[in-house]
Design a protein around this motif. Structure first.
Motif, PDB file in Angstrom:
ATOM      1  N   THR A 185      -0.487  14.670   3.558  1.00 58.38           N
ATOM      2  CA  THR A 185       0.299  15.817   3.099  1.00 58.38           C
ATOM      3  C   THR A 185      -0.569  16.704   2.210  1.00 58.38           C
ATOM      4  OG1 THR A 185       1.102  14.515   1.221  1.00 58.38           O
ATOM      5  CG2 THR A 185       2.507  14.599   3.173  1.00 58.38           C
ATOM      6  N   ALA A 186      -0.115  17.952   2.022  1.00 58.29           N
ATOM      7  CA  ALA A 186      -0.854  18.879   1.167  1.00 58.29           C
ATOM      8  C   ALA A 186      -0.650  18.555  -0.307  1.00 58.29           C
ATOM      9  CB  ALA A 186      -0.420  20.316   1.454  1.00 58.29           C
ATOM     10  N   LEU A 187       0.506  18.005  -0.629  1.00 60.19           N
ATOM     11  CA  LEU A 187       0.820  17.596  -1.992  1.00 60.19           C
ATOM     12  C   LEU A 187       1.291  16.149  -1.972  1.00 60.19           C
ATOM     13  CD1 LEU A 187       2.817  20.747  -3.195  1.00 60.19           C
ATOM     14  CD2 LEU A 187       0.435  20.186  -3.738  1.00 60.19           C
ATOM     15  N   GLU A 188       1.065  15.434  -3.044  1.00 63.93           N
ATOM     16  CA  GLU A 188       1.472  14.033  -3.093  1.00 63.93           C
ATOM     17  C   GLU A 188       2.993  13.912  -3.010  1.00 63.93           C
ATOM     18  OE1 GLU A 188       0.628  10.026  -5.769  1.00 63.93           O
ATOM     19  OE2 GLU A 188      -0.252  11.962  -6.322  1.00 63.93           O
ATOM     20  N   LEU A 189       3.450  12.990  -2.191  1.00 66.79           N
ATOM     21  CA  LEU A 189       4.884  12.774  -2.021  1.00 66.79           C
ATOM     22  C   LEU A 189       5.451  12.002  -3.209  1.00 66.79           C
ATOM     23  CD1 LEU A 189       4.930  11.703   1.735  1.00 66.79           C
ATOM     24  CD2 LEU A 189       5.535  13.951   0.818  1.00 66.79           C
ATOM     25  N   THR A 190       6.717  12.230  -3.465  1.00 68.41           N
ATOM     26  CA  THR A 190       7.399  11.433  -4.486  1.00 68.41           C
ATOM     27  C   THR A 190       7.681  10.047  -3.905  1.00 68.41           C
ATOM     28  OG1 THR A 190       9.622  12.055  -3.772  1.00 68.41           O
ATOM     29  CG2 THR A 190       8.517  13.525  -5.340  1.00 68.41           C
ATOM     30  N   PRO A 191       7.909   9.057  -4.738  1.00 72.25           N
ATOM     31  CA  PRO A 191       8.249   7.718  -4.224  1.00 72.25           C
ATOM     32  C   PRO A 191       9.456   7.744  -3.295  1.00 72.25           C
ATOM     33  CG  PRO A 191       7.746   7.598  -6.561  1.00 72.25           C
ATOM     34  CD  PRO A 191       7.765   9.057  -6.208  1.00 72.25           C
ATOM     35  N   GLN A 192      10.434   8.589  -3.587  1.00 71.91           N
ATOM     36  CA  GLN A 192      11.627   8.681  -2.744  1.00 71.91           C
ATOM     37  C   GLN A 192      11.283   9.265  -1.371  1.00 71.91           C
ATOM     38  OE1 GLN A 192      11.379   9.854  -5.859  1.00 71.91           O
ATOM     39  NE2 GLN A 192      12.718   8.449  -7.003  1.00 71.91           N
ATOM     40  N   GLU A 193      10.449  10.305  -1.353  1.00 75.95           N
ATOM     41  CA  GLU A 193      10.040  10.912  -0.077  1.00 75.95           C
ATOM     42  C   GLU A 193       9.225   9.924   0.756  1.00 75.95           C
ATOM     43  OE1 GLU A 193       9.658  15.622  -1.405  1.00 75.95           O
ATOM     44  OE2 GLU A 193       7.992  14.229  -1.780  1.00 75.95           O
ATOM     45  N   LEU A 194       8.328   9.214   0.092  1.00 77.79           N
ATOM     46  CA  LEU A 194       7.493   8.246   0.796  1.00 77.79           C
ATOM     47  C   LEU A 194       8.337   7.117   1.367  1.00 77.79           C
ATOM     48  CD1 LEU A 194       4.534   7.750   1.475  1.00 77.79           C
ATOM     49  CD2 LEU A 194       4.344   6.408  -0.630  1.00 77.79           C
ATOM     50  N   GLU A 195       9.317   6.653   0.620  1.00 80.87           N
ATOM     51  CA  GLU A 195      10.194   5.591   1.090  1.00 80.87           C
ATOM     52  C   GLU A 195      11.024   6.060   2.271  1.00 80.87           C
ATOM     53  OE1 GLU A 195      11.725   1.998   1.679  1.00 80.87           O
ATOM     54  OE2 GLU A 195      10.081   2.495   0.296  1.00 80.87           O
ATOM     55  N   GLY A 196      11.464   7.331   2.236  1.00 82.16           N
ATOM     56  CA  GLY A 196      12.228   7.876   3.357  1.00 82.16           C
ATOM     57  C   GLY A 196      11.400   7.909   4.632  1.00 82.16           C
ATOM     58  N   LEU A 197      10.137   8.302   4.522  1.00 84.40           N
ATOM     59  CA  LEU A 197       9.257   8.314   5.695  1.00 84.40           C
ATOM     60  C   LEU A 197       8.969   6.898   6.173  1.00 84.40           C
ATOM     61  CD1 LEU A 197       6.739  11.129   4.699  1.00 84.40           C
ATOM     62  CD2 LEU A 197       8.267  11.141   6.675  1.00 84.40           C
ATOM     63  N   ARG A 198       8.779   5.989   5.244  1.00 83.82           N
ATOM     64  CA  ARG A 198       8.534   4.589   5.617  1.00 83.82           C
ATOM     65  C   ARG A 198       9.722   4.037   6.401  1.00 83.82           C
ATOM     66  NH1 ARG A 198       7.483   2.849   0.992  1.00 83.82           N
ATOM     67  NH2 ARG A 198       5.225   2.609   1.064  1.00 83.82           N
ATOM     68  N   THR A 199      10.926   4.336   5.954  1.00 84.72           N
ATOM     69  CA  THR A 199      12.131   3.876   6.651  1.00 84.72           C
ATOM     70  C   THR A 199      12.219   4.484   8.044  1.00 84.72           C
ATOM     71  OG1 THR A 199      13.302   3.619   4.549  1.00 84.72           O
ATOM     72  CG2 THR A 199      14.643   3.782   6.541  1.00 84.72           C
ATOM     73  N   ALA A 200      11.905   5.780   8.145  1.00 85.19           N
ATOM     74  CA  ALA A 200      11.957   6.461   9.448  1.00 85.19           C
ATOM     75  C   ALA A 200      10.939   5.885  10.425  1.00 85.19           C
ATOM     76  CB  ALA A 200      11.721   7.958   9.258  1.00 85.19           C
ATOM     77  N   LEU A 201       9.774   5.484   9.925  1.00 89.32           N
ATOM     78  CA  LEU A 201       8.711   4.985  10.796  1.00 89.32           C
ATOM     79  C   LEU A 201       8.924   3.539  11.219  1.00 89.32           C
ATOM     80  CD1 LEU A 201       5.606   6.552   9.017  1.00 89.32           C
ATOM     81  CD2 LEU A 201       6.483   7.159  11.278  1.00 89.32           C
ATOM     82  N   LYS A 202       9.761   2.800  10.500  1.00 89.40           N
ATOM     83  CA  LYS A 202       9.977   1.393  10.843  1.00 89.40           C
ATOM     84  C   LYS A 202      10.536   1.223  12.252  1.00 89.40           C
ATOM     85  CE  LYS A 202      10.539  -0.616   6.229  1.00 89.40           C
ATOM     86  NZ  LYS A 202      11.477  -1.209   5.248  1.00 89.40           N
ATOM     87  N   GLY A 203      11.244   2.228  12.721  1.00 85.89           N
ATOM     88  CA  GLY A 203      11.804   2.138  14.066  1.00 85.89           C
ATOM     89  C   GLY A 203      10.764   2.206  15.163  1.00 85.89           C
ATOM     90  N   TYR A 204       9.521   2.519  14.805  1.00 83.75           N
ATOM     91  CA  TYR A 204       8.470   2.670  15.805  1.00 83.75           C
ATOM     92  C   TYR A 204       7.523   1.479  15.847  1.00 83.75           C
ATOM     93  CZ  TYR A 204      10.126   7.455  16.054  1.00 83.75           C
ATOM     94  OH  TYR A 204      10.920   8.572  16.214  1.00 83.75           O
ATOM     95  N   VAL A 205       7.844   0.409  15.111  1.00 86.57           N
ATOM     96  CA  VAL A 205       7.043  -0.812  15.194  1.00 86.57           C
ATOM     97  C   VAL A 205       7.894  -1.941  15.761  1.00 86.57           C
ATOM     98  CG1 VAL A 205       5.584  -0.113  13.261  1.00 86.57           C
ATOM     99  CG2 VAL A 205       7.595  -1.516  12.822  1.00 86.57           C
ATOM    100  N   LYS A 206       7.253  -2.928  16.297  1.00 90.98           N
ATOM    101  CA  LYS A 206       7.956  -4.047  16.907  1.00 90.98           C
ATOM    102  C   LYS A 206       8.652  -4.888  15.842  1.00 90.98           C
ATOM    103  CE  LYS A 206       4.564  -4.238  20.647  1.00 90.98           C
ATOM    104  NZ  LYS A 206       3.477  -5.029  21.282  1.00 90.98           N
ATOM    105  N   PRO A 207       9.684  -5.626  16.232  1.00 90.75           N
ATOM    106  CA  PRO A 207      10.436  -6.431  15.254  1.00 90.75           C
ATOM    107  C   PRO A 207       9.583  -7.428  14.487  1.00 90.75           C
ATOM    108  CG  PRO A 207      11.643  -6.261  17.311  1.00 90.75           C
ATOM    109  CD  PRO A 207      10.300  -5.662  17.576  1.00 90.75           C
ATOM    110  N   ASN A 208       8.531  -7.945  15.130  1.00 89.50           N
ATOM    111  CA  ASN A 208       7.685  -8.940  14.466  1.00 89.50           C
ATOM    112  C   ASN A 208       6.522  -8.307  13.706  1.00 89.50           C
ATOM    113  OD1 ASN A 208       6.394  -8.056  16.787  1.00 89.50           O
ATOM    114  ND2 ASN A 208       5.413 -10.030  17.185  1.00 89.50           N
ATOM    115  N   GLN A 209       6.548  -6.987  13.571  1.00 93.34           N
ATOM    116  CA  GLN A 209       5.490  -6.288  12.867  1.00 93.34           C
ATOM    117  C   GLN A 209       6.013  -5.688  11.563  1.00 93.34           C
ATOM    118  OE1 GLN A 209       4.302  -3.458  15.928  1.00 93.34           O
ATOM    119  NE2 GLN A 209       2.490  -4.681  16.423  1.00 93.34           N
ATOM    120  N   SER A 210       5.110  -5.506  10.615  1.00 96.49           N
ATOM    121  CA  SER A 210       5.465  -4.839   9.364  1.00 96.49           C
ATOM    122  C   SER A 210       4.596  -3.597   9.199  1.00 96.49           C
ATOM    123  CB  SER A 210       5.269  -5.785   8.172  1.00 96.49           C
ATOM    124  OG  SER A 210       3.917  -6.208   8.084  1.00 96.49           O
ATOM    125  N   LEU A 211       5.138  -2.615   8.528  1.00104.86           N
ATOM    126  CA  LEU A 211       4.464  -1.335   8.376  1.00104.86           C
ATOM    127  C   LEU A 211       3.756  -1.265   7.024  1.00104.86           C
ATOM    128  CD1 LEU A 211       4.303   1.314  10.102  1.00104.86           C
ATOM    129  CD2 LEU A 211       6.109   2.211   8.613  1.00104.86           C
TER     130      LEU A 211
END
Length: 256
Positions: A185-211
């Motif tokens: 990103t151009a600016l550092e994300l807040t912890p809340q923004e980063l957590e939101g993206l982490r949650t959104a990306l979890k759907g793109y990994v396999k169940p036995n994988q961690s992000l």
């Protein structure tokens, strides 16, 4: 290039804990590098060459055959990273070895003298090995790490150390079922923004994988974000959007 006198200086004065001290490098090491020019190192004839048998460390053995390496990395870097992984698994030292080797890479980043030593192929093999044994013999590093560095010194591969450490870390992540996601990103994300993206990306990994999410800042992208997950690249940056608009205008109106 780093000559044998400089290697002698490394041997005498640069255990890793001091290599990591940039003040020591600036005030003590650098002024003395030019003063040592003629003294050369040679192996002691009464001392058997240590780690010589560790070359087998890179050969496939029946003990190693059952250890599956979860990620293939081609080339010399991949060969060494694979052998290191197998040896570290057998020794129960995966994370320990990774941490220790990252300290060595950090030392090279902090010390041009040490970085030159790693890169300089003009240093004779016996000098490289002796310097590595003396430098890292003063640390509490594991035998796996010390042996690996000695083998790299013997085979003239120290210059590839950083790439090998990166490859080794990738193999460990695959072994643990971890998937790395890099968010730029151009600016550092807040912890809340980063957590939101982490949650959104979890759907793109396999169940036995961690992000495992890594954030980096690049102001050149202007705004928006760029996401890299394994071989997937999603460019939602303002910079990319501007390029797309420029391309549409060029196609519509031609070159001006």
């Amino acid at each position: 290039m780093l000559k044998s006198g400089s290697v002698l200086l490394l041997r005498r004065a640069l255990p890793l804990r001091r290599l990591l001290n940039s003040r020591f490098i600036a005030t003590t090491v650098s002024p003395r590098i030019g003063a040592i020019a003629h003294e050369r190192l040679s192996p002691s004839p009464t001392t058997p060459p240590p780690f010589r048998n560790e070359i087998k460390f890179f050969a496939s053995t029946p003990e190693q055959d059952h250890i599956e390496v979860p990620l293939f990395i081609p080339g010399v870097v991949g060969k060494y990273a694979k052998a290191l992984f197998i040896t570290a698994v057998r020794s129960g030292a995966l994370e320990t070895v990774e941490s220790e080797l990252k300290q060595v890479v950090e030392a090279a980043h902090n010390s041009p003298t040490f970085a030159d030593f790693l890169k300089d192929l003009s240093v004779p093999k016996e000098v490289r090995v002796k310097a590595v044994l003396d430098i890292f013999g003063e640390t509490a590093f594991s035998d796996v790490t010390k042996n690996f560095l000695a083998v790299l010194a013997e085979n003239g591969r120290l210059r590839l150390l950083e790439k090998m450490v990166m490859a080794y870390s990738e193999i460990i992540m695959a072994y643990k079922g971890q998937v790395k996601a890099t968010i730029t990103t151009a600016l550092e994300l807040t912890p809340q923004e980063l957590e939101g993206l982490r949650t959104a990306l979890k759907g793109y990994v396999k169940p036995n994988q961690s992000l495992v999410v890594n954030q980096q800042v690049d102001r050149s992208i202007i705004g928006g974000l760029v996401i890299d997950v394994e071989d997937k690249h999603i460019d939602l940056s303002v910079e990319n959007r501007i390029r797309q608009i420029e391309q549409v205008i060029k196609e519509a109106f031609g070159e001006i």
